[in-house]
Design a protein around this motif. Structure first.
Motif, PDB file in Angstrom:
ATOM      1  N   ILE A  39      41.814  38.184  34.750  1.00 34.35           N
ATOM      2  CA  ILE A  39      42.700  39.265  34.324  1.00 34.35           C
ATOM      3  C   ILE A  39      43.759  38.680  33.396  1.00 34.35           C
ATOM      4  O   ILE A  39      44.496  37.759  33.777  1.00 34.35           O
ATOM      5  CB  ILE A  39      43.359  39.961  35.533  1.00 34.35           C
ATOM      6  CG1 ILE A  39      42.273  40.572  36.443  1.00 34.35           C
ATOM      7  CG2 ILE A  39      44.326  41.046  35.054  1.00 34.35           C
ATOM      8  CD1 ILE A  39      42.830  41.195  37.699  1.00 34.35           C
ATOM      9  N   ARG A  40      43.799  39.200  32.183  1.00 29.54           N
ATOM     10  CA  ARG A  40      44.775  38.715  31.199  1.00 29.54           C
ATOM     11  C   ARG A  40      46.193  38.963  31.699  1.00 29.54           C
ATOM     12  O   ARG A  40      46.537  40.051  32.155  1.00 29.54           O
ATOM     13  CB  ARG A  40      44.550  39.418  29.857  1.00 29.54           C
ATOM     14  CG  ARG A  40      45.648  39.207  28.834  1.00 29.54           C
ATOM     15  CD  ARG A  40      45.736  37.771  28.366  1.00 29.54           C
ATOM     16  NE  ARG A  40      44.674  37.423  27.453  1.00 29.54           N
ATOM     17  CZ  ARG A  40      44.582  36.253  26.830  1.00 29.54           C
ATOM     18  NH1 ARG A  40      45.508  35.311  27.059  1.00 29.54           N
ATOM     19  NH2 ARG A  40      43.584  35.994  26.023  1.00 29.54           N
ATOM     20  N   LYS A  41      47.022  37.916  31.608  1.00 34.19           N
ATOM     21  CA  LYS A  41      48.434  38.029  31.978  1.00 34.19           C
ATOM     22  C   LYS A  41      49.252  37.305  30.915  1.00 34.19           C
ATOM     23  O   LYS A  41      49.365  36.077  30.938  1.00 34.19           O
ATOM     24  CB  LYS A  41      48.683  37.431  33.354  1.00 34.19           C
ATOM     25  CG  LYS A  41      50.124  37.633  33.853  1.00 34.19           C
ATOM     26  CD  LYS A  41      50.302  37.098  35.257  1.00 34.19           C
ATOM     27  CE  LYS A  41      51.715  37.333  35.762  1.00 34.19           C
ATOM     28  NZ  LYS A  41      51.926  36.802  37.136  1.00 34.19           N
ATOM     29  N   GLY A  42      49.793  38.067  29.981  1.00 40.87           N
ATOM     30  CA  GLY A  42      50.545  37.459  28.877  1.00 40.87           C
ATOM     31  C   GLY A  42      49.650  36.571  28.044  1.00 40.87           C
ATOM     32  O   GLY A  42      48.623  37.015  27.514  1.00 40.87           O
ATOM     33  N   ASP A  43      50.013  35.296  27.964  1.00 33.82           N
ATOM     34  CA  ASP A  43      49.258  34.336  27.175  1.00 33.82           C
ATOM     35  C   ASP A  43      48.260  33.567  28.032  1.00 33.82           C
ATOM     36  O   ASP A  43      47.664  32.605  27.563  1.00 33.82           O
ATOM     37  CB  ASP A  43      50.233  33.356  26.490  1.00 33.82           C
ATOM     38  CG  ASP A  43      49.578  32.628  25.325  1.00 33.82           C
ATOM     39  OD1 ASP A  43      48.747  33.247  24.632  1.00 33.82           O
ATOM     40  OD2 ASP A  43      49.895  31.449  25.112  1.00 33.82           O
ATOM     41  N   SER A  44      48.090  33.986  29.297  1.00 34.90           N
ATOM     42  CA  SER A  44      47.191  33.254  30.180  1.00 34.90           C
ATOM     43  C   SER A  44      46.371  34.247  31.001  1.00 34.90           C
ATOM     44  O   SER A  44      46.170  35.392  30.597  1.00 34.90           O
ATOM     45  CB  SER A  44      47.995  32.316  31.095  1.00 34.90           C
ATOM     46  OG  SER A  44      47.136  31.493  31.844  1.00 34.90           O
ATOM     47  N   TYR A  45      45.875  33.810  32.162  1.00 33.89           N
ATOM     48  CA  TYR A  45      45.051  34.662  33.014  1.00 33.89           C
ATOM     49  C   TYR A  45      45.430  34.480  34.475  1.00 33.89           C
ATOM     50  O   TYR A  45      45.871  33.404  34.889  1.00 33.89           O
ATOM     51  CB  TYR A  45      43.564  34.297  32.872  1.00 33.89           C
ATOM     52  CG  TYR A  45      42.941  34.672  31.547  1.00 33.89           C
ATOM     53  CD1 TYR A  45      42.334  35.917  31.367  1.00 33.89           C
ATOM     54  CD2 TYR A  45      42.947  33.784  30.482  1.00 33.89           C
ATOM     55  CE1 TYR A  45      41.751  36.258  30.168  1.00 33.89           C
ATOM     56  CE2 TYR A  45      42.370  34.115  29.276  1.00 33.89           C
ATOM     57  CZ  TYR A  45      41.771  35.359  29.123  1.00 33.89           C
ATOM     58  OH  TYR A  45      41.200  35.697  27.922  1.00 33.89           O
ATOM     59  N   ASP A  46      45.263  35.545  35.245  1.00 31.47           N
ATOM     60  CA  ASP A  46      45.207  35.451  36.699  1.00 31.47           C
ATOM     61  C   ASP A  46      43.729  35.409  37.073  1.00 31.47           C
ATOM     62  O   ASP A  46      42.950  36.261  36.628  1.00 31.47           O
ATOM     63  CB  ASP A  46      45.875  36.658  37.362  1.00 31.47           C
ATOM     64  CG  ASP A  46      47.382  36.519  37.424  1.00 31.47           C
ATOM     65  OD1 ASP A  46      47.880  35.385  37.305  1.00 31.47           O
ATOM     66  OD2 ASP A  46      48.067  37.550  37.572  1.00 31.47           O
ATOM     67  N   VAL A  47      43.336  34.413  37.874  1.00 27.77           N
ATOM     68  CA  VAL A  47      41.921  34.234  38.219  1.00 27.77           C
ATOM     69  C   VAL A  47      41.747  34.307  39.729  1.00 27.77           C
ATOM     70  O   VAL A  47      42.473  33.653  40.484  1.00 27.77           O
ATOM     71  CB  VAL A  47      41.387  32.876  37.708  1.00 27.77           C
ATOM     72  CG1 VAL A  47      39.882  32.782  37.945  1.00 27.77           C
ATOM     73  CG2 VAL A  47      41.685  32.703  36.223  1.00 27.77           C
ATOM     74  N   THR A  48      40.802  35.131  40.172  1.00 31.51           N
ATOM     75  CA  THR A  48      40.437  35.204  41.584  1.00 31.51           C
ATOM     76  C   THR A  48      38.926  34.992  41.705  1.00 31.51           C
ATOM     77  O   THR A  48      38.186  35.120  40.731  1.00 31.51           O
ATOM     78  CB  THR A  48      40.821  36.561  42.198  1.00 31.51           C
ATOM     79  OG1 THR A  48      40.179  37.610  41.454  1.00 31.51           O
ATOM     80  CG2 THR A  48      42.324  36.765  42.159  1.00 31.51           C
ATOM     81  N   VAL A  49      38.486  34.667  42.929  1.00 35.01           N
ATOM     82  CA  VAL A  49      37.066  34.407  43.131  1.00 35.01           C
ATOM     83  C   VAL A  49      36.650  34.870  44.525  1.00 35.01           C
ATOM     84  O   VAL A  49      37.431  34.786  45.477  1.00 35.01           O
ATOM     85  CB  VAL A  49      36.736  32.898  42.941  1.00 35.01           C
ATOM     86  CG1 VAL A  49      37.427  32.048  43.991  1.00 35.01           C
ATOM     87  CG2 VAL A  49      35.225  32.657  42.953  1.00 35.01           C
ATOM     88  N   LYS A  50      35.440  35.406  44.609  1.00 28.44           N
ATOM     89  CA  LYS A  50      34.821  35.759  45.879  1.00 28.44           C
ATOM     90  C   LYS A  50      33.432  35.129  45.921  1.00 28.44           C
ATOM     91  O   LYS A  50      32.838  34.859  44.879  1.00 28.44           O
ATOM     92  CB  LYS A  50      34.728  37.275  46.044  1.00 28.44           C
ATOM     93  CG  LYS A  50      36.077  37.975  46.125  1.00 28.44           C
ATOM     94  CD  LYS A  50      35.905  39.475  46.306  1.00 28.44           C
ATOM     95  CE  LYS A  50      37.269  40.168  46.419  1.00 28.44           C
ATOM     96  NZ  LYS A  50      37.118  41.634  46.606  1.00 28.44           N
ATOM     97  N   PHE A  51      32.928  34.917  47.138  1.00 28.92           N
ATOM     98  CA  PHE A  51      31.622  34.284  47.297  1.00 28.92           C
ATOM     99  C   PHE A  51      30.667  35.243  48.005  1.00 28.92           C
ATOM    100  O   PHE A  51      31.009  35.843  49.019  1.00 28.92           O
ATOM    101  CB  PHE A  51      31.740  32.981  48.100  1.00 28.92           C
ATOM    102  CG  PHE A  51      32.352  31.867  47.311  1.00 28.92           C
ATOM    103  CD1 PHE A  51      31.551  30.933  46.668  1.00 28.92           C
ATOM    104  CD2 PHE A  51      33.724  31.750  47.203  1.00 28.92           C
ATOM    105  CE1 PHE A  51      32.113  29.912  45.933  1.00 28.92           C
ATOM    106  CE2 PHE A  51      34.298  30.724  46.463  1.00 28.92           C
ATOM    107  CZ  PHE A  51      33.484  29.803  45.828  1.00 28.92           C
ATOM    108  N   LYS A  52      29.468  35.375  47.448  1.00 30.17           N
ATOM    109  CA  LYS A  52      28.443  36.254  48.004  1.00 30.17           C
ATOM    110  C   LYS A  52      27.305  35.400  48.543  1.00 30.17           C
ATOM    111  O   LYS A  52      26.697  34.618  47.813  1.00 30.17           O
ATOM    112  CB  LYS A  52      27.916  37.210  46.934  1.00 30.17           C
ATOM    113  CG  LYS A  52      26.900  38.214  47.443  1.00 30.17           C
ATOM    114  CD  LYS A  52      26.495  39.179  46.335  1.00 30.17           C
ATOM    115  CE  LYS A  52      25.507  40.207  46.855  1.00 30.17           C
ATOM    116  NZ  LYS A  52      25.117  41.176  45.788  1.00 30.17           N
TER     117      LYS A  52
END
Length: 343
Positions: free
Chosen positions: A101-114
Motif C-alpha cells: 500500500i503506497r504511503k507517501g514516498d514509500s509503502y506499508d507492506v503486510t503479508v499472510k500465509f496460505k
C-alpha cells in the motif's frame, strides 16, 4: 503319482513380471503361493496437515491386505498402512500473499500465509521489514519476513519520479527524461537567464533550456532592461548517494554545461579529490574523469564508488570545460560541490 516338474510352471506377478516357478524357490521360501487372488496396488500417499496418508499396500480380491518385499507378499492387518495427519501447515514460495500500500514516498507492506494443502490463512506476528535501494533512476523496495524459521522476500521496483518546477509550475518526470523550458520574454525586456529559484545560481543562458531530470529542482526565467552578454554556463549537482551491500558507498554527480553561439566545445571533465578543496585539472591528489560527449550542451553523469577506508571523508568535486571562441581557447570550472562524510 508322478512328480510335478515345477520348472515348467510360470508365475505372473501383479506388476506383469513373469518368472519360472522352481522347486528351489519353494524350498527356500522365496515365494508364497496364494490362492487364486487378484492383488490391486494402493500407492503410497503423504499425509498433510488435515488428512492422513498411507504407505504402499495391496488389496486382495479375497478381502485381505498385503505388503510386498521383493517378490514376497505378506498378509497385513487392515489400516496398518495409515500415516496420521501432521497437524502442521505447509508453505512454499508461492504461499505468501503480499499487500503493498503506497504511503507517501514509500509503502506499508503486510503479508499472510496460505497453507498449500488445506488453504488455511495465517498472519504472522512479525511484520515485514522494508529496505530501499536507489539505483540512480530506479528504486527497489524489498520486504522481508521470517516465518516458521524460513525467510521470505517480496520485491517491487519503480522508476524514480523527479519533481521539476518551471516558473512556479511543478511537474513530475521519469528519471533521465529530457525537460524543455521555454522563456516567454516580455516586450521591451531582454532574457537574462534561467536560475534556480530564489538563488543566484544560473543554470542556462538560452531562452530554450533543455536539460535532463536527474534531481528535484525549481528554476525561473529572469529578464532585464539591458542586453546580457552570452557566456558559458556550468552547473554541477549531487543526484544520488547510497550505501552498497559490500560496505562501500556510491555517490552520483551530474554536470551540465552550455556554450553560447560562436563557441566551439573542446573537452569536459569531472574532477574530484578527498584532500584538495579546490581541485583543478593540474592539481596533485585529484582524479579526472573526462566525458565522452563532444557537444556544446550536455549532461554528464558519473558514479564514484567510495571504499570503506574513505567513507568518513568528504569528496570535493567540480566540473571542467575547455572551449574556443574568436579570442582563442578558454577553461572554466563549476563551483566546488562537496559530498559530506558518508558515515
Amino acid at each position: 503319482m508322478p512328480a510335478l516338474n515345477f520348472s515348467s510352471f510360470k508365475i505372473t506377478y501383479s506388476n506383469g513380471k513373469t518368472d519360472n516357478l522352481t522347486t528351489d524357490a519353494l524350498k527356500t521360501g522365496n515365494i508364497t503361493i496364494l490362492p487364486n487372488v487378484t492383488l490391486t496396488l494402493v500407492p503410497a500417499a503423504d499425509s498433510t496437515c488435515t488428512t492422513s496418508g498411507n504407505s504402499e499396500y495391496y488389496e486382495g480380491s479375497n478381502g485381505k491386505y498385503y505388503s510386498k518385499s521383493g517378490d514376497t507378499y505378506t498378509e497385513i492387518d487392515e489400516n496398518s498402512w495409515m500415516i496420521p495427519a501432521t497437524g502442521v501447515h505447509t508453505y512454499d514460495d508461492s504461499s505468501p500473499m503480499w499487500t503493498w500500500i503506497r504511503k507517501g514516498d514509500s509503502y506499508d507492506v503486510t503479508v499472510k500465509f496460505k497453507c498449500k494443502d488445506c488453504g488455511d490463512i495465517e498472519t504472522p506476528d512479525e511484520q515485514p521489514t522494508l529496505n530501499v535501494v536507489d539505483n540512480g533512476g530506479f528504486r527497489t523496495f524489498t520486504a522481508t519476513v521470517t516465518y516458521n524459521d524460513i525467510e521470505y522476500k517480496s520485491t517491487k521496483s519503480e522508476e524514480t519520479c523527479i519533481n521539476i518546477t518551471v516558473n512556479g509550475t511543478e511537474k513530475q518526470y521519469r528519471y533521465g527524461v529530457q525537460v524543455k523550458a521555454v522563456a516567454q520574454v516580455p516586450a521591451g525586456k531582454y532574457f537574462e537567464g534561467w536560475y534556480e529559484t530564489g538563488t543566484e545560481n544560473k543554470v542556462s543562458g538560452s531562452e530554450t533550456y533543455c536539460f535532463y531530470a536527474t534531481r528535484d529542482m525549481s528554476i525561473e526565467a529572469r529578464y532585464t532592461d539591458d542586453q546580457v552578454a552570452a557566456e558559458p554556463v556550468l552547473t554541477m549537482n549531487l543526484s544520488n548517494r547510497q550505501a552498497l551491500a559490500n560496505g562501500k558507498n556510491k555517490v552520483s554527480f551530474t554536470y551540465d554545461w552550455e556554450l553560447p553561439e560562436g563557441c566551439t566545445f573542446q573537452s569536459a571533465a569531472i574532477i574530484r579529490s578527498y584532500v584538495i578543496d579546490e581541485p583543478t585539472i593540474s592539481t596533485m591528489d585529484t582524479n579526472v574523469h573526462y566525458t565522452a560527449l563532444t557537444t556544446a550542451r550536455g549532461t554528464y553523469k558519473i558514479n564514484l564508488t567510495i571504499g570503506a577506508a574513505n567513507a568518513d571523508k568528504a569528496v570535493y568535486v567540480r566540473g571542467y570545460i575547455k572551449y574556443k571562441d574568436k579570442n582563442g581557447s578558454h577553461e572554466a570550472y563549476t563551483d566546488v560541490f562537496t559530498s559530506a562524510s558518508l558515515n
